[in-house]
Design a protein around this motif. Sequence first.
Motif, PDB file in Angstrom:
ATOM      1  N   UNK A  59      -3.298   2.407  -8.593  1.00  0.00           N
ATOM      2  CA  UNK A  59      -2.940   2.148  -7.202  1.00  0.00           C
ATOM      3  C   UNK A  59      -2.861   0.651  -6.913  1.00  0.00           C
ATOM      4  N   UNK A  60      -3.793  -0.117  -7.479  1.00  0.00           N
ATOM      5  CA  UNK A  60      -3.787  -1.568  -7.249  1.00  0.00           C
ATOM      6  C   UNK A  60      -2.503  -2.191  -7.774  1.00  0.00           C
ATOM      7  N   UNK A  61      -2.109  -1.813  -8.993  1.00  0.00           N
ATOM      8  CA  UNK A  61      -0.886  -2.362  -9.575  1.00  0.00           C
ATOM      9  C   UNK A  61       0.327  -1.945  -8.753  1.00  0.00           C
ATOM     10  N   UNK A  62       0.385  -0.677  -8.344  1.00  0.00           N
ATOM     11  CA  UNK A  62       1.518  -0.196  -7.551  1.00  0.00           C
ATOM     12  C   UNK A  62       1.634  -0.891  -6.212  1.00  0.00           C
ATOM     13  N   UNK A  63       0.517  -1.073  -5.518  1.00  0.00           N
ATOM     14  CA  UNK A  63       0.526  -1.726  -4.206  1.00  0.00           C
ATOM     15  C   UNK A  63       0.927  -3.189  -4.326  1.00  0.00           C
ATOM     16  N   UNK A  64       0.396  -3.884  -5.331  1.00  0.00           N
ATOM     17  CA  UNK A  64       0.768  -5.286  -5.540  1.00  0.00           C
ATOM     18  C   UNK A  64       2.273  -5.402  -5.789  1.00  0.00           C
ATOM     19  N   UNK A  65       2.829  -4.496  -6.578  1.00  0.00           N
ATOM     20  CA  UNK A  65       4.271  -4.517  -6.848  1.00  0.00           C
ATOM     21  C   UNK A  65       5.081  -4.365  -5.566  1.00  0.00           C
ATOM     22  N   UNK A 111       6.544   0.316  -9.987  1.00  0.00           N
ATOM     23  CA  UNK A 111       5.762   0.978  -8.936  1.00  0.00           C
ATOM     24  C   UNK A 111       6.096   2.464  -8.865  1.00  0.00           C
ATOM     25  N   UNK A 112       7.386   2.786  -8.992  1.00  0.00           N
ATOM     26  CA  UNK A 112       7.804   4.195  -8.955  1.00  0.00           C
ATOM     27  C   UNK A 112       7.217   4.959 -10.132  1.00  0.00           C
ATOM     28  N   UNK A 113       7.253   4.332 -11.316  1.00  0.00           N
ATOM     29  CA  UNK A 113       6.689   4.961 -12.515  1.00  0.00           C
ATOM     30  C   UNK A 113       5.210   5.257 -12.335  1.00  0.00           C
ATOM     31  N   UNK A 114       4.500   4.303 -11.748  1.00  0.00           N
ATOM     32  CA  UNK A 114       3.057   4.474 -11.548  1.00  0.00           C
ATOM     33  C   UNK A 114       2.773   5.581 -10.548  1.00  0.00           C
TER      34      UNK A 114
END
Length: 219
Positions: free
Chosen positions: A183-189, A99-102
């Motif tokens: 954003x979707x991947x980061x929020x899900x994480x 998430x931080x990387x994204x």
Amino acid sequence: MGCGEFLVKYILFFTNLFFALAGLALLGLGVAVQLQGTAVINIADTSYQVAPIASMVVGGVVFLIAFFGCCGAIRESNCMLITYSLFMIILMILKIALASLIFVNLDSLVQGVPNVLNDAFNKDRVAFQEIERAFTCCGPTGPLSYMNIALPETCCASQPCTPLNAYSGCDKQVQSLLETFGLAIGVVCIVVVAIELVAVVFGLCLANHARNKNRRSHY
């Protein structure tokens, strides 16, 4: 089993069921980005490939460990629950890193899209048509990117292809894809990590209960 242990057991079970679905969601998002953005990834540097691949790997591992946790909760296995909790802690660290990387690199990746597409367009316009087909767009910034050269068929929904019926530029389309899925991947994480923390606590509590239960059974 007391009421408290019963609740912990089934809360842990249904929480892991949620994790399994979240893992599938991460896996699906990664696959969707990989498939939708294949044409861009083929011409981009490795930084554009990290997020979808990492999402698929993490999503698949989350699903397997969540399934393991469901079995451990139902069977009340101390060994399975301890192992599950340790793996969950490791996964929490990995998802926080993902998430931080994204979030740290998303803006720079999005802003770098025009340069990447422009370089690809100038290098090989025939190969660039793969992106136009994938995103139903025309040139990096629109039909004017081709100047006075005839537009390819990939620039339009109908023929003859002219600037009047051509698609808009590919820059915005690709940037929108990166922003949406990033954003979707980061929020899900982040959501999964928050719930995983609770699951780890519950898993350790249930493991302690199972260990004490086994000790009492030997007396």
